[in-house]
Motif scaffolding. Structure first.
Motif, mmCIF file in Angstrom:
data_model
loop_
_atom_site.group_PDB
_atom_site.id
_atom_site.type_symbol
_atom_site.label_atom_id
_atom_site.label_comp_id
_atom_site.label_asym_id
_atom_site.label_seq_id
_atom_site.Cartn_x
_atom_site.Cartn_y
_atom_site.Cartn_z
ATOM 1 N N THR A 56 32.210 51.749 43.054
ATOM 2 C CA THR A 56 32.244 50.635 42.108
ATOM 3 C C THR A 56 33.696 50.370 41.737
ATOM 4 O OG1 THR A 56 32.212 51.922 40.053
ATOM 5 C CG2 THR A 56 30.092 51.540 41.144
ATOM 6 N N VAL A 57 33.890 49.466 40.814
ATOM 7 C CA VAL A 57 35.239 49.177 40.331
ATOM 8 C C VAL A 57 35.884 50.424 39.723
ATOM 9 C CG1 VAL A 57 34.509 48.444 38.026
ATOM 10 C CG2 VAL A 57 36.581 47.457 39.044
ATOM 11 N N ASP A 58 35.073 51.410 39.340
ATOM 12 C CA ASP A 58 35.597 52.640 38.742
ATOM 13 C C ASP A 58 35.852 53.752 39.762
ATOM 14 O OD1 ASP A 58 35.580 51.676 36.093
ATOM 15 O OD2 ASP A 58 33.418 52.020 35.976
ATOM 16 N N GLY A 59 35.569 53.517 41.037
ATOM 17 C CA GLY A 59 35.798 54.546 42.052
ATOM 18 C C GLY A 59 34.511 54.925 42.765
ATOM 19 N N PHE A 60 34.580 56.000 43.566
ATOM 20 C CA PHE A 60 33.384 56.472 44.251
ATOM 21 C C PHE A 60 32.310 56.865 43.236
ATOM 22 C CE2 PHE A 60 36.289 57.425 47.887
ATOM 23 C CZ PHE A 60 35.609 56.702 48.853
ATOM 24 N N VAL A 61 31.077 56.506 43.546
ATOM 25 C CA VAL A 61 29.959 56.913 42.687
ATOM 26 C C VAL A 61 29.818 58.432 42.777
ATOM 27 C CG1 VAL A 61 27.461 56.763 42.341
ATOM 28 C CG2 VAL A 61 28.770 54.724 42.988
ATOM 29 N N ALA A 90 24.174 54.856 36.863
ATOM 30 C CA ALA A 90 23.795 55.026 35.454
ATOM 31 C C ALA A 90 23.302 53.743 34.806
ATOM 32 C CB ALA A 90 24.994 55.568 34.672
ATOM 33 N N GLU A 91 23.571 52.602 35.413
ATOM 34 C CA GLU A 91 23.173 51.335 34.813
ATOM 35 C C GLU A 91 22.777 50.355 35.915
ATOM 36 O OE1 GLU A 91 26.530 50.011 32.647
ATOM 37 O OE2 GLU A 91 27.818 49.799 34.391
ATOM 38 N N PRO A 92 22.042 49.289 35.551
ATOM 39 C CA PRO A 92 21.655 48.296 36.567
ATOM 40 C C PRO A 92 22.873 47.770 37.319
ATOM 41 C CG PRO A 92 20.470 47.915 34.536
ATOM 42 C CD PRO A 92 21.488 48.978 34.231
ATOM 43 N N SER A 93 22.762 47.712 38.634
ATOM 44 C CA SER A 93 23.909 47.390 39.479
ATOM 45 C C SER A 93 23.520 46.374 40.540
ATOM 46 C CB SER A 93 24.425 48.661 40.171
ATOM 47 O OG SER A 93 24.736 49.659 39.223
ATOM 48 N N VAL A 94 24.525 45.770 41.131
ATOM 49 C CA VAL A 94 24.349 44.903 42.301
ATOM 50 C C VAL A 94 24.876 45.668 43.511
ATOM 51 C CG1 VAL A 94 24.971 42.735 43.411
ATOM 52 C CG2 VAL A 94 24.596 42.802 40.936
ATOM 53 N N LEU A 95 24.008 45.923 44.475
ATOM 54 C CA LEU A 95 24.393 46.685 45.657
ATOM 55 C C LEU A 95 24.692 45.725 46.799
ATOM 56 C CD1 LEU A 95 22.123 48.538 44.006
ATOM 57 C CD2 LEU A 95 22.758 50.098 45.821
ATOM 58 N N VAL A 96 25.827 45.940 47.446
ATOM 59 C CA VAL A 96 26.290 45.066 48.518
ATOM 60 C C VAL A 96 26.060 45.751 49.859
ATOM 61 C CG1 VAL A 96 28.270 43.834 49.483
ATOM 62 C CG2 VAL A 96 28.028 44.072 46.996
ATOM 63 N N LYS A 138 40.890 54.885 40.960
ATOM 64 C CA LYS A 138 40.228 53.773 40.276
ATOM 65 C C LYS A 138 40.992 52.471 40.512
ATOM 66 C CE LYS A 138 38.681 52.263 35.691
ATOM 67 N NZ LYS A 138 38.496 52.635 34.271
ATOM 68 N N GLU A 139 42.328 52.551 40.552
ATOM 69 C CA GLU A 139 43.140 51.363 40.764
ATOM 70 C C GLU A 139 42.921 50.789 42.163
ATOM 71 O OE1 GLU A 139 44.294 53.357 37.336
ATOM 72 O OE2 GLU A 139 44.283 54.218 39.367
ATOM 73 N N VAL A 140 42.782 51.665 43.169
ATOM 74 C CA VAL A 140 42.517 51.215 44.532
ATOM 75 C C VAL A 140 41.183 50.498 44.595
ATOM 76 C CG1 VAL A 140 42.039 51.991 46.897
ATOM 77 C CG2 VAL A 140 43.950 52.987 45.624
ATOM 78 N N TRP A 141 40.174 51.114 43.998
ATOM 79 C CA TRP A 141 38.842 50.509 44.010
ATOM 80 C C TRP A 141 38.836 49.182 43.234
ATOM 81 C CZ3 TRP A 141 34.318 50.838 46.384
ATOM 82 C CH2 TRP A 141 34.042 51.977 47.153
ATOM 83 N N ALA A 142 39.493 49.153 42.082
ATOM 84 C CA ALA A 142 39.515 47.919 41.297
ATOM 85 C C ALA A 142 40.173 46.794 42.080
ATOM 86 C CB ALA A 142 40.272 48.168 39.982
ATOM 87 N N GLY A 143 41.255 47.104 42.794
ATOM 88 C CA GLY A 143 41.920 46.101 43.611
ATOM 89 C C GLY A 143 41.033 45.594 44.732
ATOM 90 N N ALA A 144 40.286 46.522 45.369
ATOM 91 C CA ALA A 144 39.390 46.132 46.462
ATOM 92 C C ALA A 144 38.259 45.247 45.959
ATOM 93 C CB ALA A 144 38.823 47.390 47.137
ATOM 94 N N VAL A 145 37.683 45.631 44.815
ATOM 95 C CA VAL A 145 36.573 44.843 44.256
ATOM 96 C C VAL A 145 37.075 43.476 43.797
ATOM 97 C CG1 VAL A 145 34.900 44.712 42.371
ATOM 98 C CG2 VAL A 145 35.229 46.862 43.610
#
Length: 221
Positions: A44-49, A87-93, A214-221
């Motif tokens: 996710t935007v926060d990193g690997f689940v 942990a919360e409702p999500s959109v899976l790609v 987290k920064e890498v993931w946020a940039g990718a998202v």
């Protein structure tokens, strides 16, 4: 994604001030078969689940890591590692590889490999009229014309868990954030792998995972 013990650059700078036997001179790739790892994960935007990272040794040596994954293995990982960790409702790609795209029984329809008798059964089961002396190509065309809207088994599971799903158009992996994360990890392994062994690759993989912050993931998202 796959990672291999022979993930070397096509070209490298060579420090000619060092003897040719020195590791600083160049990295020599040993002969023989390479070792491969297949990696599966969600992010996710926060990193690997958390707890979603699965890494296993591949048996296939031809580079097609998709052959190492099948619907049963993917579904087991999905149900046991990914879904419980959200942990919360999500959109899976999802992209469109076969193990993401098993159709439900109701939305399956005949293919060019289906024989004439099965085509007739499918049309009858769906109450679709057809000429009594229709040829196999004519029956197949009728099946295609009346094929149901595709519905995927994994989508049903996702919605049962109160999540939503987005399916990418074919051949557009650049729209999937995790592809950029895999690219980041591959670049790290490319540049840092010195020992071309399974153990060496495993160490580099763990380091690469830590580099995808987290920064890498946020940039990718």
């Amino acid at each position: 994604m796959w990672f291999t013990t022979r993930m070397q650059h096509n070209k490298e700078w060579v420090d000619t001030s060092q003897p040719a036997t020195s590791a600083a001179y160049s990295r020599q790739v040993p002969p023989g078969e390479e070792e491969r790892f297949v990696v599966v994960a969600g992010g996710t935007v926060d990193g690997f689940v958390n707890d979603s990272f699965l890494c296993f040794s591949a048996k296939n040596k031809n580079g097609d890591y998709h052959r190492e994954m099948n619907s049963n293995l993917f579904l087991h990982w999905f149900l046991s590692q990914l879904l419980p960790a959200l942990a919360e409702p999500s959109v899976l790609v999802f992209d469109n590889v076969p193990y993401h795209s098993q159709l439900t029984e109701e939305s399956r329809y005949p293919t060019t490999a289906t024989n004439k008798a099965e085509l007739v059964k499918w049309l009858e089961r769906h109450k679709i009229p057809f000429p009594p002396h229709a040829t196999r190509p004519e029956l197949l065309q009728l099946c295609k014309k009346n094929r149901p809207v595709p519905w995927y088994m994994i989508d049903n599971i996702i919605r049962e868990w109160n999540h939503e799903v987005v399916r990418l158009p074919p051949a557009h992996s650049e729209l999937n954030a995790i592809e950029q994360v895999w690219g980041c990890m591959k670049r790290y392994v490319h540049s840092s792998l010195q020992r071309f062994t399974q153990a060496g690759l495993q160490v580099r993989l763990e380091e690469a995972k830590l580099c995808t912050t987290k920064e890498v993931w946020a940039g990718a998202v």
